[in-house]
Design a protein around this motif. Structure first.
Motif, PDB file in Angstrom:
ATOM      1  N   THR A  30       5.431 -16.550  11.894  1.00 30.97           N
ATOM      2  CA  THR A  30       4.395 -15.602  12.310  1.00 30.97           C
ATOM      3  C   THR A  30       4.830 -14.162  12.039  1.00 30.97           C
ATOM      4  O   THR A  30       4.070 -13.371  11.474  1.00 30.97           O
ATOM      5  CB  THR A  30       4.074 -15.781  13.807  1.00 30.97           C
ATOM      6  N   VAL A  31       6.054 -13.829  12.414  1.00 34.53           N
ATOM      7  CA  VAL A  31       6.564 -12.477  12.190  1.00 34.53           C
ATOM      8  C   VAL A  31       6.638 -12.182  10.691  1.00 34.53           C
ATOM      9  O   VAL A  31       6.248 -11.095  10.239  1.00 34.53           O
ATOM     10  CB  VAL A  31       7.930 -12.293  12.868  1.00 34.53           C
ATOM     11  N   SER A  32       7.112 -13.129   9.917  1.00 38.65           N
ATOM     12  CA  SER A  32       7.218 -12.929   8.469  1.00 38.65           C
ATOM     13  C   SER A  32       5.849 -12.723   7.837  1.00 38.65           C
ATOM     14  O   SER A  32       5.678 -11.848   6.976  1.00 38.65           O
ATOM     15  CB  SER A  32       7.901 -14.129   7.818  1.00 38.65           C
ATOM     16  N   LEU A  33       4.875 -13.496   8.254  1.00 35.27           N
ATOM     17  CA  LEU A  33       3.521 -13.367   7.716  1.00 35.27           C
ATOM     18  C   LEU A  33       2.929 -12.009   8.063  1.00 35.27           C
ATOM     19  O   LEU A  33       2.324 -11.348   7.214  1.00 35.27           O
ATOM     20  CB  LEU A  33       2.632 -14.492   8.247  1.00 35.27           C
ATOM     21  N   ARG A  34       3.127 -11.555   9.287  1.00 37.22           N
ATOM     22  CA  ARG A  34       2.613 -10.235   9.688  1.00 37.22           C
ATOM     23  C   ARG A  34       3.284  -9.119   8.892  1.00 37.22           C
ATOM     24  O   ARG A  34       2.619  -8.183   8.453  1.00 37.22           O
ATOM     25  CB  ARG A  34       2.831 -10.013  11.181  1.00 37.22           C
ATOM     26  N   GLN A  35       4.590  -9.212   8.695  1.00 37.40           N
ATOM     27  CA  GLN A  35       5.296  -8.189   7.933  1.00 37.40           C
ATOM     28  C   GLN A  35       4.879  -8.204   6.465  1.00 37.40           C
ATOM     29  O   GLN A  35       4.758  -7.151   5.837  1.00 37.40           O
ATOM     30  CB  GLN A  35       6.804  -8.382   8.053  1.00 37.40           C
ATOM     31  N   TRP A  36       4.648  -9.380   5.914  1.00 39.17           N
ATOM     32  CA  TRP A  36       4.207  -9.492   4.535  1.00 39.17           C
ATOM     33  C   TRP A  36       2.836  -8.852   4.367  1.00 39.17           C
ATOM     34  O   TRP A  36       2.601  -8.112   3.416  1.00 39.17           O
ATOM     35  CB  TRP A  36       4.177 -10.962   4.117  1.00 39.17           C
ATOM     36  N   ARG A  37       1.931  -9.123   5.310  1.00 35.50           N
ATOM     37  CA  ARG A  37       0.595  -8.523   5.239  1.00 35.50           C
ATOM     38  C   ARG A  37       0.667  -7.010   5.365  1.00 35.50           C
ATOM     39  O   ARG A  37      -0.052  -6.289   4.674  1.00 35.50           O
ATOM     40  CB  ARG A  37      -0.310  -9.105   6.321  1.00 35.50           C
ATOM     41  N   ALA A  38       1.528  -6.514   6.250  1.00 37.61           N
ATOM     42  CA  ALA A  38       1.677  -5.068   6.423  1.00 37.61           C
ATOM     43  C   ALA A  38       2.241  -4.438   5.149  1.00 37.61           C
ATOM     44  O   ALA A  38       1.773  -3.367   4.721  1.00 37.61           O
ATOM     45  CB  ALA A  38       2.570  -4.767   7.620  1.00 37.61           C
ATOM     46  N   ALA A  39       3.220  -5.060   4.538  1.00 34.52           N
ATOM     47  CA  ALA A  39       3.798  -4.542   3.301  1.00 34.52           C
ATOM     48  C   ALA A  39       2.773  -4.567   2.175  1.00 34.52           C
ATOM     49  O   ALA A  39       2.691  -3.622   1.371  1.00 34.52           O
ATOM     50  CB  ALA A  39       5.034  -5.351   2.915  1.00 34.52           C
ATOM     51  N   LYS A  40       1.994  -5.617   2.115  1.00 37.58           N
ATOM     52  CA  LYS A  40       0.958  -5.730   1.093  1.00 37.58           C
ATOM     53  C   LYS A  40      -0.078  -4.623   1.264  1.00 37.58           C
ATOM     54  O   LYS A  40      -0.509  -4.005   0.282  1.00 37.58           O
ATOM     55  CB  LYS A  40       0.306  -7.115   1.200  1.00 37.58           C
ATOM     56  N   ALA A  41      -0.473  -4.346   2.490  1.00 32.88           N
ATOM     57  CA  ALA A  41      -1.433  -3.274   2.763  1.00 32.88           C
ATOM     58  C   ALA A  41      -0.830  -1.916   2.404  1.00 32.88           C
ATOM     59  O   ALA A  41      -1.525  -1.038   1.871  1.00 32.88           O
ATOM     60  CB  ALA A  41      -1.858  -3.305   4.226  1.00 32.88           C
ATOM     61  N   GLU A  42       0.454  -1.719   2.684  1.00 29.94           N
ATOM     62  CA  GLU A  42       1.120  -0.452   2.355  1.00 29.94           C
ATOM     63  C   GLU A  42       1.185  -0.255   0.845  1.00 29.94           C
ATOM     64  O   GLU A  42       0.950   0.848   0.347  1.00 29.94           O
ATOM     65  CB  GLU A  42       2.528  -0.429   2.960  1.00 29.94           C
ATOM     66  N   VAL A  43       1.480  -1.303   0.103  1.00 29.92           N
ATOM     67  CA  VAL A  43       1.508  -1.208  -1.358  1.00 29.92           C
ATOM     68  C   VAL A  43       0.119  -0.867  -1.881  1.00 29.92           C
ATOM     69  O   VAL A  43      -0.033  -0.010  -2.760  1.00 29.92           O
ATOM     70  CB  VAL A  43       2.037  -2.519  -1.985  1.00 29.92           C
ATOM     71  N   ALA A  44      -0.902  -1.510  -1.350  1.00 31.49           N
ATOM     72  CA  ALA A  44      -2.271  -1.217  -1.780  1.00 31.49           C
ATOM     73  C   ALA A  44      -2.633   0.235  -1.477  1.00 31.49           C
ATOM     74  O   ALA A  44      -3.277   0.911  -2.287  1.00 31.49           O
ATOM     75  CB  ALA A  44      -3.249  -2.169  -1.098  1.00 31.49           C
ATOM     76  N   ARG A  45      -2.206   0.725  -0.308  1.00 36.04           N
ATOM     77  CA  ARG A  45      -2.487   2.113   0.066  1.00 36.04           C
ATOM     78  C   ARG A  45      -1.785   3.076  -0.892  1.00 36.04           C
ATOM     79  O   ARG A  45      -2.386   4.046  -1.356  1.00 36.04           O
ATOM     80  CB  ARG A  45      -2.033   2.378   1.501  1.00 36.04           C
ATOM     81  N   LEU A  46      -0.531   2.797  -1.202  1.00 34.33           N
ATOM     82  CA  LEU A  46       0.210   3.665  -2.107  1.00 34.33           C
ATOM     83  C   LEU A  46      -0.347   3.628  -3.528  1.00 34.33           C
ATOM     84  O   LEU A  46      -0.391   4.650  -4.219  1.00 34.33           O
ATOM     85  CB  LEU A  46       1.693   3.288  -2.104  1.00 34.33           C
ATOM     86  N   GLU A  47      -0.774   2.456  -3.974  1.00 40.50           N
ATOM     87  CA  GLU A  47      -1.353   2.353  -5.308  1.00 40.50           C
ATOM     88  C   GLU A  47      -2.685   3.087  -5.390  1.00 40.50           C
ATOM     89  O   GLU A  47      -3.043   3.616  -6.438  1.00 40.50           O
ATOM     90  CB  GLU A  47      -1.519   0.894  -5.708  1.00 40.50           C
ATOM     91  N   ALA A  48      -3.418   3.132  -4.293  1.00 38.75           N
ATOM     92  CA  ALA A  48      -4.700   3.833  -4.281  1.00 38.75           C
ATOM     93  C   ALA A  48      -4.503   5.341  -4.391  1.00 38.75           C
ATOM     94  O   ALA A  48      -5.389   6.048  -4.886  1.00 38.75           O
ATOM     95  CB  ALA A  48      -5.463   3.496  -3.003  1.00 38.75           C
ATOM     96  N   LEU A  49      -3.360   5.850  -3.957  1.00 36.03           N
ATOM     97  CA  LEU A  49      -3.093   7.285  -4.064  1.00 36.03           C
ATOM     98  C   LEU A  49      -2.890   7.711  -5.513  1.00 36.03           C
ATOM     99  O   LEU A  49      -3.113   8.865  -5.856  1.00 36.03           O
ATOM    100  CB  LEU A  49      -1.845   7.652  -3.249  1.00 36.03           C
ATOM    101  N   GLY A  50      -2.469   6.801  -6.346  1.00 37.23           N
ATOM    102  CA  GLY A  50      -2.242   7.117  -7.747  1.00 37.23           C
ATOM    103  C   GLY A  50      -0.871   7.697  -7.964  1.00 37.23           C
ATOM    104  O   GLY A  50      -0.151   8.025  -7.026  1.00 37.23           O
ATOM    105  N   PRO A  51      -0.500   7.865  -9.218  1.00 37.82           N
ATOM    106  CA  PRO A  51       0.829   8.398  -9.518  1.00 37.82           C
ATOM    107  C   PRO A  51       0.914   9.883  -9.168  1.00 37.82           C
ATOM    108  O   PRO A  51      -0.054  10.625  -9.303  1.00 37.82           O
ATOM    109  CB  PRO A  51       0.972   8.174 -11.022  1.00 37.82           C
ATOM    110  N   ARG A  52       2.052  10.286  -8.717  1.00 36.41           N
ATOM    111  CA  ARG A  52       2.287  11.701  -8.423  1.00 36.41           C
ATOM    112  C   ARG A  52       3.228  12.246  -9.485  1.00 36.41           C
ATOM    113  O   ARG A  52       4.164  11.579  -9.908  1.00 36.41           O
ATOM    114  CB  ARG A  52       2.903  11.852  -7.047  1.00 36.41           C
TER     115      ARG A  52
END
Length: 59
Positions: A30-52
């Motif tokens: 359960t903890v691993s799945l929650r952390q994986w989902r959080a990391a996946k959401a963070e990657v999506a958020r960072l990719e949406a910002l575009g390259p700096r």
């Protein structure tokens, strides 16, 4: 079958240990799945910002 379930008189120690082990595995999954989902959401958020780009150099 009842002899197996009695575990030679040690069933009071064996079966709870199995329950604790299974519980720990469920918690870890359960903890691993929650952390994986959080990391996946963070990657999506960072990719949406575009390259700096860094300033200060000649292009």
């Amino acid at each position: 079958m009842s002899e197996f379930l009695a575990m030679g008189g040690y069933a009071a120690f064996v079966w709870p240990s199995y329950a604790v082990a299974v519980g720990a595995l469920v918690v870890l999954a359960t903890v691993s799945l929650r952390q994986w989902r959080a990391a996946k959401a963070e990657v999506a958020r960072l990719e949406a910002l575009g390259p700096r780009r860094r300033g200060g150099g000649s292009a």
